[in-house]
Motif scaffolding. Structure first.
Motif, PDB file in Angstrom:
ATOM      1  N   PRO A 173      -7.054   9.208  10.562  1.00 53.39           N
ATOM      2  CA  PRO A 173      -8.402   8.675  10.292  1.00 53.39           C
ATOM      3  C   PRO A 173      -9.334   8.975  11.462  1.00 53.39           C
ATOM      4  N   GLN A 200     -13.472  13.321   3.986  1.00 54.82           N
ATOM      5  CA  GLN A 200     -13.826  12.100   4.697  1.00 54.82           C
ATOM      6  C   GLN A 200     -14.599  12.420   5.974  1.00 54.82           C
ATOM      7  N   GLU A 210      -7.425   9.197   0.526  1.00 54.89           N
ATOM      8  CA  GLU A 210      -6.818   9.170   1.855  1.00 54.89           C
ATOM      9  C   GLU A 210      -5.892  10.365   1.996  1.00 54.89           C
TER      10      GLU A 210
END
Length: 185
Positions: free
Chosen positions: A137, A3, A131
């Motif tokens: 995050p 990510q 995730e």
């Protein structure tokens, strides 16, 4: 692709969009070439192309975010192709000046096609959509945030100059002056 790496690539794409919008401004102000209605549409579609990366930076990579950019790129390619076809006849000088032998709308078409290909390639990396509970995050840090705000500022500036150029009516096919500034004088 993780990510974090995907967010970095999205930030780089925003810098690319910012470069395109800044180059359009340079043409408008340095060369004093007012953009035609199709040129303005292409600018707004480049700004729309930035929506997906902005959402990916803010909320994390999602296929739907990439899809929004993909749709904007396809619409931009259609608008650019339309303008290329308007000036394809032999002897037609085209609209505006050329850069390295191509008019700006041809460069826009190449840019939108490149965006379509790059978005398709980045969608091949599924791991960016997973995730990772162990990792917090990320919003990409200052590098990504500057890219987001740069594109937002350039888009807002485009809206303002378009309002000056066109006023509150339809834009002229071959604009020669800023409509709202003309009314004020």
């Amino acid at each position: 692709m993780t990510q974090a790496r995907a967010i970095t690539l999205n930030a780089l794409s925003l810098y690319g969009v910012a470069l395109i919008l800044a180059a359009a401004f340079a043409t408008q102000f340095i060369l004093q070439e007012l953009p035609c209605p199709l040129c303005l549409l292409q600018r707004i579609l480049f700004a729309a192309l930035a929506v997906g990366p902005i959402l990916n930076i803010r909320f994390g990579p999602r296929p739907s975010h990439y899809a929004m950019s993909l749709l904007a790129a396809v619409a931009g390619a259609v608008a650019s192709t339309r303008q290329v076809l308007l000036h394809i006849m032999p002897g037609d000088a085209g609209y505006g000046s050329a850069l390295l032998g191509y008019h700006y709308y041809m460069w826009a078409l190449l840019g939108f096609i490149t965006a379509i290909v790059l978005i398709a390639v980045i969608l091949l990396f599924d791991r960016q959509f997973e995730e990772d509970k162990a990792v917090l995050p990320t919003t990409g840090g200052a590098f990504a945030q500057i890219a987001v705000w740069l594109v937002i500022a350039l888009t807002a500036a485009n809206v303002m100059t378009t309002l000056l150029e066109c006023g509150f009516g339809a834009c002229a096919d071959n604009p020669v002056m800023y409509e709202l500034l003309k009314r004020g004088s």
